[in-house]
Design a protein around this motif. Structure first.
Motif, mmCIF file in Angstrom:
data_model
loop_
_atom_site.group_PDB
_atom_site.id
_atom_site.type_symbol
_atom_site.label_atom_id
_atom_site.label_comp_id
_atom_site.label_asym_id
_atom_site.label_seq_id
_atom_site.Cartn_x
_atom_site.Cartn_y
_atom_site.Cartn_z
ATOM 1 N N PRO A 188 0.796 -1.222 0.000
ATOM 2 C CA PRO A 188 0.000 0.000 0.000
ATOM 3 C C PRO A 188 0.835 1.282 0.000
ATOM 4 C CG PRO A 188 -0.186 -1.130 2.110
ATOM 5 C CD PRO A 188 0.581 -2.030 1.200
ATOM 6 N N PHE A 189 2.099 1.218 0.424
ATOM 7 C CA PHE A 189 2.953 2.410 0.442
ATOM 8 C C PHE A 189 3.531 2.663 -0.951
ATOM 9 C CE2 PHE A 189 7.000 4.558 2.105
ATOM 10 C CZ PHE A 189 6.369 5.776 2.287
ATOM 11 N N CYS A 190 4.084 1.643 -1.581
ATOM 12 C CA CYS A 190 4.574 1.703 -2.964
ATOM 13 C C CYS A 190 5.434 2.941 -3.203
ATOM 14 C CB CYS A 190 3.388 1.681 -3.919
ATOM 15 S SG CYS A 190 3.440 0.318 -5.049
ATOM 16 N N SER A 191 6.489 3.094 -2.415
ATOM 17 C CA SER A 191 7.267 4.327 -2.426
ATOM 18 C C SER A 191 8.754 4.033 -2.289
ATOM 19 C CB SER A 191 6.795 5.228 -1.283
ATOM 20 O OG SER A 191 7.383 6.497 -1.367
ATOM 21 N N SER A 192 9.553 5.077 -2.527
ATOM 22 C CA SER A 192 10.999 4.981 -2.419
ATOM 23 C C SER A 192 11.567 6.375 -2.211
ATOM 24 C CB SER A 192 11.559 4.390 -3.708
ATOM 25 O OG SER A 192 12.967 4.314 -3.660
ATOM 26 N N TYR A 193 12.843 6.417 -1.854
ATOM 27 C CA TYR A 193 13.595 7.670 -1.759
ATOM 28 C C TYR A 193 14.577 7.701 -2.918
ATOM 29 C CZ TYR A 193 11.830 7.473 2.978
ATOM 30 O OH TYR A 193 10.998 7.390 4.068
ATOM 31 N N ARG A 227 5.088 6.468 -5.827
ATOM 32 C CA ARG A 227 5.608 7.739 -5.327
ATOM 33 C C ARG A 227 7.105 7.642 -5.089
ATOM 34 N NH1 ARG A 227 6.851 8.962 -0.096
ATOM 35 N NH2 ARG A 227 6.521 11.095 0.575
ATOM 36 N N ILE A 228 7.790 8.763 -5.270
ATOM 37 C CA ILE A 228 9.206 8.874 -4.929
ATOM 38 C C ILE A 228 9.371 10.112 -4.058
ATOM 39 C CG2 ILE A 228 11.555 9.215 -5.785
ATOM 40 C CD1 ILE A 228 10.718 7.919 -8.393
ATOM 41 N N ASP A 271 -4.112 1.288 -8.627
ATOM 42 C CA ASP A 271 -3.889 0.445 -7.461
ATOM 43 C C ASP A 271 -2.507 -0.199 -7.517
ATOM 44 O OD1 ASP A 271 -6.422 1.034 -6.597
ATOM 45 O OD2 ASP A 271 -7.319 -0.840 -7.313
ATOM 46 N N PRO A 272 -1.909 -0.437 -6.351
ATOM 47 C CA PRO A 272 -0.596 -1.103 -6.343
ATOM 48 C C PRO A 272 -0.701 -2.542 -6.836
ATOM 49 C CG PRO A 272 -1.439 -0.869 -4.106
ATOM 50 C CD PRO A 272 -2.395 -0.144 -5.013
#
Length: 191
Positions: A98-103, A137-138, A188-189
């Motif tokens: 659900p987060f599907c993110s990175s830096y 998201r990034i 959706d992820p």
């Protein structure tokens, strides 16, 4: 493994963006040595071993292990003309579900500034993050006074989301940072 799905990309007519490899230790050591004073204001204090081939071999090995675990995507910017390393860009803390993110973090050699390299590489990494990794998201951060990097992020569609007091220990002290994010898609992820 995500890294094996990434093909080298021409991001400028004379620069390739490609996955890091263990054999890059010597070239990366050289790049860091040449750019040491250029990067120093923007990075953590590095031990002397960081600037050695053995230190870079150990570091790359760690990055490749994290890449194999799916939490890191380390890429290099390489000159087509010389084969030298002129920058790096990394997605770290990759989290799916659900987060599907990175830096994202990046650097460009001092003699390569002002030619759009960081912008071109970051745009390509955003495409990879969405199309290959499946991120939503990034997130990125810069020191408050790093207006050059802030311009790059804004050119690439990142929006300011706030300031974080004493966010990172950079160049020997806790420094305030400006936080940015780019939303890549709204579907959706992947499960």
């Amino acid at each position: 493994m995500i890294l094996s799905k990434i093909k080298e990309s021409l991001v400028l007519p004379d620069v390739i963006l490609r996955p890091i490899a263990l054999g890059d230790a010597k070239a990366l050591c050289s790049a860091y040595a040449v750019n040491r004073s250029h990067l120093e204001p923007w990075e953590p204090v590095r031990p002397e071993s960081f600037f050695t081939v053995d230190g870079q071999t150990e570091r790359i090995d760690g990055l490749l292990k994290q890449a194999a675990d799916g939490v890191m995507l380390p890429l290099l910017m390489e000159s087509v003309r010389t084969g030298g390393i002129i920058g790096a860009i990394t997605l770290s803390g990759i989290t799916l579900g659900p987060f599907c993110s990175s830096y994202v973090g990046y650097w460009v050699a001092g003699d390569q500034q002002g030619r759009g390299l960081a912008t071109a590489a970051l745009d390509r990494v955003c495409e990879i993050a969405e199309e290959v990794v499946g991120l939503h998201r990034i997130e990125a951060s810069t020191l408050i006074d790093n207006t050059t990097s802030q311009r790059v992020l804004k050119k690439c569609g990142f929006e300011t989301i706030g300031d974080a007091p004493q966010y990172l220990h950079i160049n020997g002290e806790w420094r305030d940072s400006r936080l940015f994010q780019r939303i890549l898609h709204h579907h959706d992820p992947a499960l």
